[in-house]
Design a protein around this motif. Sequence first.
Motif, PDB file in Angstrom:
ATOM      1  N   VAL A 126       0.842  -1.203   0.000  1.00  9.23           N
ATOM      2  CA  VAL A 126       0.000   0.000   0.000  1.00  9.23           C
ATOM      3  C   VAL A 126       0.876   1.252   0.000  1.00  9.23           C
ATOM      4  N   ILE A 127       0.659   2.108  -1.011  1.00  7.52           N
ATOM      5  CA  ILE A 127       1.352   3.388  -1.124  1.00  7.52           C
ATOM      6  C   ILE A 127       0.323   4.503  -0.964  1.00  7.52           C
ATOM      7  N   CYS A 128       0.498   5.333   0.052  1.00 12.46           N
ATOM      8  CA  CYS A 128      -0.355   6.515   0.217  1.00 12.46           C
ATOM      9  C   CYS A 128       0.194   7.615  -0.687  1.00 12.46           C
ATOM     10  N   HIS A 129      -0.550   7.945  -1.738  1.00 10.44           N
ATOM     11  CA  HIS A 129      -0.088   8.881  -2.768  1.00 10.44           C
ATOM     12  C   HIS A 129      -0.936  10.144  -2.724  1.00 10.44           C
ATOM     13  N   MET A 130      -0.281  11.294  -2.461  1.00 14.50           N
ATOM     14  CA  MET A 130      -1.004  12.545  -2.280  1.00 14.50           C
ATOM     15  C   MET A 130      -0.252  13.713  -2.903  1.00 14.50           C
ATOM     16  N   VAL A 131      -0.968  14.819  -3.103  1.00 13.36           N
ATOM     17  CA  VAL A 131      -0.364  16.095  -3.488  1.00 13.36           C
ATOM     18  C   VAL A 131      -0.899  17.149  -2.542  1.00 13.36           C
ATOM     19  N   SER A 132      -0.033  18.057  -2.097  1.00 14.70           N
ATOM     20  CA  SER A 132      -0.489  19.086  -1.162  1.00 14.70           C
ATOM     21  C   SER A 132       0.251  20.392  -1.410  1.00 14.70           C
ATOM     22  N   SER A 133      -0.301  21.461  -0.839  1.00 11.48           N
ATOM     23  CA  SER A 133       0.403  22.735  -0.795  1.00 11.48           C
ATOM     24  C   SER A 133       1.507  22.644   0.263  1.00 11.48           C
ATOM     25  N   LEU A 134       2.349  23.665   0.344  1.00 12.45           N
ATOM     26  CA  LEU A 134       3.420  23.680   1.344  1.00 12.45           C
ATOM     27  C   LEU A 134       2.877  23.581   2.767  1.00 12.45           C
ATOM     28  N   ASP A 135       1.671  24.125   3.008  1.00 11.12           N
ATOM     29  CA  ASP A 135       1.100  24.086   4.355  1.00 11.12           C
ATOM     30  C   ASP A 135       0.047  22.992   4.508  1.00 11.12           C
ATOM     31  N   GLY A 138      -2.522  21.907   2.510  1.00 11.91           N
ATOM     32  CA  GLY A 138      -3.860  21.971   1.923  1.00 11.91           C
ATOM     33  C   GLY A 138      -4.041  20.947   0.818  1.00 11.91           C
ATOM     34  N   LEU A 139      -5.271  20.422   0.708  1.00 11.66           N
ATOM     35  CA  LEU A 139      -5.541  19.348  -0.251  1.00 11.66           C
ATOM     36  C   LEU A 139      -6.352  19.781  -1.464  1.00 11.66           C
ATOM     37  N   HIS A 140      -6.860  21.009  -1.461  1.00  8.38           N
ATOM     38  CA  HIS A 140      -7.773  21.412  -2.529  1.00  8.38           C
ATOM     39  C   HIS A 140      -7.117  22.474  -3.419  1.00  8.38           C
ATOM     40  N   PRO A 141      -6.606  22.095  -4.590  1.00  6.55           N
ATOM     41  CA  PRO A 141      -5.890  23.043  -5.451  1.00  6.55           C
ATOM     42  C   PRO A 141      -6.682  24.290  -5.804  1.00  6.55           C
ATOM     43  N   SER A 142      -8.016  24.188  -5.857  1.00  7.33           N
ATOM     44  CA  SER A 142      -8.818  25.358  -6.213  1.00  7.33           C
ATOM     45  C   SER A 142      -8.699  26.468  -5.172  1.00  7.33           C
ATOM     46  N   ARG A 143      -8.185  26.144  -3.976  1.00  9.63           N
ATOM     47  CA  ARG A 143      -8.050  27.127  -2.903  1.00  9.63           C
ATOM     48  C   ARG A 143      -6.614  27.591  -2.713  1.00  9.63           C
ATOM     49  N   TRP A 144      -5.712  27.108  -3.547  1.00  7.81           N
ATOM     50  CA  TRP A 144      -4.303  27.432  -3.373  1.00  7.81           C
ATOM     51  C   TRP A 144      -3.943  28.764  -4.017  1.00  7.81           C
ATOM     52  N   THR A 145      -2.843  29.359  -3.535  1.00  4.82           N
ATOM     53  CA  THR A 145      -2.295  30.546  -4.173  1.00  4.82           C
ATOM     54  C   THR A 145      -1.760  30.177  -5.558  1.00  4.82           C
ATOM     55  N   GLY A 146      -1.560  31.185  -6.374  1.00  2.00           N
ATOM     56  CA  GLY A 146      -0.963  30.955  -7.676  1.00  2.00           C
ATOM     57  C   GLY A 146       0.539  30.767  -7.562  1.00  2.00           C
ATOM     58  N   SER A 147       1.147  30.350  -8.665  1.00  2.00           N
ATOM     59  CA  SER A 147       2.599  30.175  -8.701  1.00  2.00           C
ATOM     60  C   SER A 147       3.107  30.657 -10.049  1.00  2.00           C
ATOM     61  N   PRO A 148       4.229  31.399 -10.068  1.00  2.00           N
ATOM     62  CA  PRO A 148       4.795  31.811 -11.356  1.00  2.00           C
ATOM     63  C   PRO A 148       5.332  30.626 -12.152  1.00  2.00           C
ATOM     64  N   ASP A 149       5.528  29.478 -11.469  1.00  2.00           N
ATOM     65  CA  ASP A 149       6.080  28.296 -12.134  1.00  2.00           C
ATOM     66  C   ASP A 149       5.016  27.369 -12.719  1.00  2.00           C
ATOM     67  N   TRP A 153      -6.539   1.741  -7.076  1.00  2.00           N
ATOM     68  CA  TRP A 153      -6.452   2.930  -6.239  1.00  2.00           C
ATOM     69  C   TRP A 153      -7.671   2.980  -5.341  1.00  2.00           C
ATOM     70  N   MET A 154      -7.504   3.566  -4.165  1.00  2.00           N
ATOM     71  CA  MET A 154      -8.554   3.569  -3.148  1.00  2.00           C
ATOM     72  C   MET A 154      -8.725   4.959  -2.563  1.00  2.00           C
ATOM     73  N   VAL A 155      -9.993   5.345  -2.351  1.00  2.00           N
ATOM     74  CA  VAL A 155     -10.314   6.612  -1.708  1.00  2.00           C
ATOM     75  C   VAL A 155     -11.462   6.392  -0.720  1.00  2.00           C
ATOM     76  N   GLY A 156     -11.671   7.384   0.141  1.00  2.00           N
ATOM     77  CA  GLY A 156     -12.792   7.342   1.067  1.00  2.00           C
ATOM     78  C   GLY A 156     -14.081   7.809   0.426  1.00  2.00           C
ATOM     79  N   GLY A 165      -6.514   9.113  -0.358  1.00  3.34           N
ATOM     80  CA  GLY A 165      -7.274  10.062   0.453  1.00  3.34           C
ATOM     81  C   GLY A 165      -8.761   9.834   0.466  1.00  3.34           C
ATOM     82  N   GLY A 166      -9.414  10.706   1.277  1.00  5.27           N
ATOM     83  CA  GLY A 166      -8.905  11.857   2.012  1.00  5.27           C
ATOM     84  C   GLY A 166      -8.100  11.549   3.270  1.00  5.27           C
ATOM     85  N   ALA A 167      -7.989  12.629   4.076  1.00  5.31           N
ATOM     86  CA  ALA A 167      -7.125  12.583   5.247  1.00  5.31           C
ATOM     87  C   ALA A 167      -7.557  11.525   6.248  1.00  5.31           C
ATOM     88  N   GLY A 168      -8.870  11.347   6.434  1.00  7.67           N
ATOM     89  CA  GLY A 168      -9.373  10.402   7.417  1.00  7.67           C
ATOM     90  C   GLY A 168      -9.019   8.968   7.099  1.00  7.67           C
TER      91      GLY A 168
END
Length: 232
Positions: free
Chosen positions: A5-14, A16-27, A49-52, A162-165
Amino acid sequence: MKPYVICHMVSSLDGGLHPSRWTGSPDGKLGDWSALYQSCHERLEGDAWMVGRVTMAELSKGSPHPPHEHGKMERPFHFANRKAANFAIAVDTSGKLHFTGNEIDGDHIVVLLGSDVADSHLAELAGDGISYIVSAQAQPDLSVMLETLERELGIKRLLLEGGAGINGSFLAAGLVDEISLIIAPVLDGRAASQSIVEYGEAGLAGKVQLSLKSCEPLAHGAIYLRYAVAPS
């Protein structure tokens, strides 16, 4: 035996799990994080793959449509397709998910349910050509369910996404072998920002320890981290 089992995720630096709420990036922009995530997902070469429930509800898009009549349904499991190339697995303890088909992006759907699920819901799933596994307990024994997936469907490598739970529950139960994490160069900034792992007030202190396997820069300023997970 259970799958690896591999827990595979993407997050912001702090965290956060929802990209629509993230700051922009020049990159990079919103779609880049999803593309990087999918690229690494494919590199991990999972059989499933598995999700809640909450995450799967964003994909399932169905409404309740139980059959008018049905007999006693198969328990503890029903497999509509044992030979699928890949599987999309949802943990839905109470049977609240409804689907519009038996695949997501070509992957056959399997639902993991608690013992209290009604036969009418199982009949709905079976009628849609969806596979299911019903636990012997109201709260599914995740270890037993994983063993069933390996034994009955031949799943050897599973990506927990995911999610976190659900991530927290699997980690606390000692069922995660590796963490695969993409960190995007963005911030969420909300005080109640959800993290990639959540396990109530107790947390995971004293339950697991992580060892770095690799650290890789990705496109658009992102970093890709992989950690081996072992009991603490």
